[in-house]
Design an enzyme around this catalytic site. Sequence first.
Site, short mmCIF file in Angstrom:
data_model
loop_
_atom_site.label_atom_id
_atom_site.label_comp_id
_atom_site.label_asym_id
_atom_site.label_seq_id
_atom_site.Cartn_x
_atom_site.Cartn_y
_atom_site.Cartn_z
N HIS A 122 5.55 -4.72 -8.54
CA HIS A 122 4.69 -5.90 -8.37
C HIS A 122 3.35 -5.71 -9.07
CE1 HIS A 122 1.87 -8.42 -5.69
NE2 HIS A 122 2.40 -9.21 -6.61
N HIS B 266 0.72 -4.48 -0.97
CA HIS B 266 1.18 -5.80 -0.52
C HIS B 266 2.47 -5.71 0.28
CE1 HIS B 266 -1.22 -6.47 -4.25
NE2 HIS B 266 -1.82 -7.34 -3.46
#
Length: 210
Positions: free
Chosen positions: A135, A154
Amino acid sequence: MSRSDNGGEDKGLRITRREFLAAAGAGAAAFIVGAVVGSTAFPREKEVVKPGPTQTVTATATETATITETQTQVQLVEKKYPKVKIANVSELREGQPVFKEYIGHRIVVIKLGEEAVNGVGPDKDIVAFSMLCTHMGGFLIFDGNTKTLICPLHFSQFDPSRGGQPVVGHATEYLPQVILEYDEASGDIFAVGFTALVYGRYDNLQGVKA
């Protein structure tokens, strides 16, 4: 010729000024027309220029050199992943990750305790992955309870038993898995490549000599 009583010429022979000018103009016009017709009907002979004596000109021949252009062909060399030993089965414990490095990339080697996609070793449960999340490149940690690799940035999670498949979070791409080879005689485990690009790299082999 008769004259009048006053000693002048007969009126029938008198020419007025207007008649004189008219007659003069008609004569001039006739002269011009005659000149044009005469020049057309009887053209003047053209002047003929006779050639002079013949001159001999000597030309000097110039030797032409032939230039052969040689083109240099650039041969592309295909770079291959090197085979590097990263671990031995004797040093691996189930559920305990071991952190290594392969051609400049941080990787994690894990013995899962269950057969995994592309797993090696006696139980085909040993796998290795890049430690960078797909990501945003955060460093992953291994959670022994869920047996997943988790990004603390995250909270994206990857399943190492299914080839690094993303299961939770923002990540949508598989985690690059290290391709392993296992030597049964010695128990050595070798890294021989990656299944995908490591996060932030356009070439996993950047800086690696062919």
